[in-house]
Structure formats: C-alpha cells, structure tokens
Write a protein that holds these residues in place. Structure first.
Motif: not given
Length: 356
Positions: A68-95
């Motif tokens: 595992v390359s930890w430096l490359k892992t951190l470099a390719q991570s997109r925390p702001l995109e992740f934050l947007h994705d999980y906050r915008q995902l609509d779960l109102s239809r699911y039990d």
C-alpha cells in the motif's frame, strides 16, 4: 422493505460477496438498489447481475509493487467530493442501508439517521482476530471508514465471536484438476516480476489474470484479461491458486479444495492477518516475497479437498428481511454447525494465541 446496498468496489472480494447476497435479498422479497464506490465504473467487468447501479468516488487504497502506498492514497483522495456525495445522497426511500464496507452509504445513513447494517470481512476485525497484533487504532479506524449501527463480520472461523462463515456461491462448474494448471491472480504486484519468477517453472501452465485487453501467450505463461466466467472456470479446473491474501478468492479456493499460495500486501493489516490465519489453519502456504524457493516448495505440495460453505447468503437475507429479530450469535451458531465448524475446531486453541 427497501434497502440501499453500498458495495466497496476497490477489490473484487466485496463484489463477489454482493453477487451472492443481492439475489438472496431479492428472493426474500426485499427491494434493493445498489451503489458502488472505490473504482471507476469503466474498470468494472461482468456487472450484469447488478442491473442499474449508482457509482461514487468514495475512498480506496493505492498499491504499488505489492504494498500500500500511503502517500499516493492520500494524494488521490478527494475528501470534499466525499463530503458532498454522502450529504447529497437521498435516503428518504429506504428502510435500511446495507454497507459492504462502503463509506458513502454508511456515512449518509449516519448523517440522515437511517438504520444501517454492515456485512463485510472487515467487520470481523471489530473482534480480536489472530495476526492483527496490538493495534489499538484498528477498530476505531474501521468504524470511522464505514460506520454502521450493527456490524456483521465474516471469516474462516468464528473465534468465539458472532462472526459468520463466508458468503460464497457454490462452484460455478464441475470440480476437476489439471495437475499442471495453476491459476494466478496478483493484481497488486509488478506483472513483470510475476512473469519473471513463474517463467522458471516450464513444467506448469500458469493462467495469469491481469489488466490486459486480449489474451497473450508467453511460452507456458497464459495471460488472460479479467473475466468473471473465465476465472471461475479456471478456478474449478486448476491444481492450485497463487494470489494475494484477499478474503473472497481465498474463500472460493478453500471451498473448491485448491491448494493456496498467498502473498499478503505489505502495510495492509487485513491481508497480513488473513495470511496468518490461513497458515495456522493449514489452509495455505504464505510468502512475504515472490521467490523461486517459495513457489517450488508449494508446487510440490498435494492438493486439498473441497470444503463447501453453508448457504450464508440465504440465511442472512432472511434474517435481514425478518427484521433481524434473532440474535446474531445464534444465527452464527446455526451456520457454523452446518459442517465447517468440525473442520476448523481443531485449530481453535492455536488461533487464540497472540500473533505478530
């Protein structure tokens, strides 16, 4: 009941598990939508069984030359995109949100207050597992990556914890053995190095699955593009499997009775632990580096015997569909009593010993 099923697509093990659990859930009368993250959709293959599915960036580990390359892992991570994705995902239809160690759906459920259930090999590490050593950060980091209200871990042994056997489908083809045929799947290794070392054994045919567009032949080395059907056919007819220490393929090889030679990823706690457990249970030979001596010693070993896993997917799907009223440890006892517990119980004393 309607479920959003989040599947980590970094490795094929999570997808292999979902291929079994998804139809079992549908057979139990559950409506299921699927979201995958951790791999670009164009890099996925043989995904017809999932129908239409959503895809997100998520998080994944970057590997290079077997570690595992930890430096490359951190470099390719997109925390702001992740934050947007999980906050915008609509779960109102699911039990319920079901997460196979998939972070977008897990965090969306936590953010929106939707009940969540995790089913993955990684959730077994919420309990003391051999080969992890003293790592107080392991359990908190797993919970941080994909937090769920209730976690169901799967492994090759229960370790006196509410852990279930692997979710593995029966072999896709009749089991046979071509004595000179060896199946190789080492996607995290340098392919040039793999070809170099295996070239020293001309008496064997190595069927190597790797990231190529069309089949190639280099003497006794047969390089194949990724194919679920082709891989399963070769798994059922080979004499043994050389792979990294991922959970899904090793579980399939154990079930098919194929001898295993595994090289765990460096700096990856899960695979290191898997290698320790496999070796202590006499289910595989392990190596820290790909060497002539390791391969030669393993090739001389005899084949194993098929060890069918219980139908965990059906039992788990019915448990979920009925509202999870039965205690998880009781479900686990029922499944382990269907045969495999007798095979593994002799290793229990050794498996309790502290390792690494």
């Amino acid at each position: 009941m309607r479920i959003l099923y989040g599947v980590q697509a970094t490795g094929n093990g999570h997808i292999t598990r979902a291929r079994v659990l998804l139809p079992a859930l549908q057979a139990a009368g559950v409506e299921v939508d699927v979201l995958l993250s951790g791999r670009a959709p164009q890099q996925l293959f043989n995904m017809e069984c999932f129908g239409r599915f959503e895809a997100r960036q998520g998080f994944t580990f970057v590997t290079s030359a077997g570690r595992v390359s930890w430096l490359k892992t951190l470099a390719q991570s997109r925390p702001l995109e992740f934050l947007h994705d999980y906050r915008q995902l609509d779960l109102s239809r699911y039990d319920l949100v079901l997460s196979d160690f998939e972070p977008v759906t897990a965090w969306a459920a936590r953010h929106q207050g939707v009940p969540s259930l995790g089913v993955a090999h990684q959730y077994a590490f919420h309990h003391p597992i051999p080969g992890t050593g003293f790592k107080p950060w392991l359990k908190p980091s797993l919970k941080l990556f994909a937090p769920v209200d209730e976690a169901v871990g799967v492994h090759w042994h229960h370790f006196d914890a509410p852990i279930l056997p692997p979710l593995i489908a029966p072999p896709s083809y009749p089991l046979s053995e071509e004595p000179d045929k060896i199946l190789v799947y080492l996607p995290f290794e340098s392919m040039d190095e793999v070809i170099y070392w295996l070239g020293a054994f001309p008496r064997y045919r190595f069927r190597i699955y790797c990231n190529i567009a069309t089949p190639q032949r280099r003497g006794h080395l047969e390089l194949q593009p990724f194919s679920r059907e082709g891989f399963q056919r070769d798994l059922c007819s080979c004499a043994g499997v050389i792979s990294n220490a991922g959970f899904g393929l090793c579980s399939e090889a154990i079930q098919a009775g194929k001898k295993l030679l595994v090289k765990p990823l460096h700096s990856q706690v899960e695979q290191r632990s898997n290698a320790v457990v496999l070796e202590q249970m006499a289910l595989a030979m392990t190596m820290s580096e790909l060497t002539l001596e390791s391969v030669e010693a393993w090739l001389a070993q005899p084949s194993g015997s098929p060890s069918p896993w219980p139908d965990v997917a059906t039992a788990l799907a019915q448990w979920i569909a009925s509202g999870r009223q039965q205690p998880l440890d009781a479900l686990g006892r029922e499944l382990w009593q269907q045969g495999q517990i007798r095979q593994f119980s002799s290793c229990q004393a050794r498996l309790r010993q502290p390792l690494l």
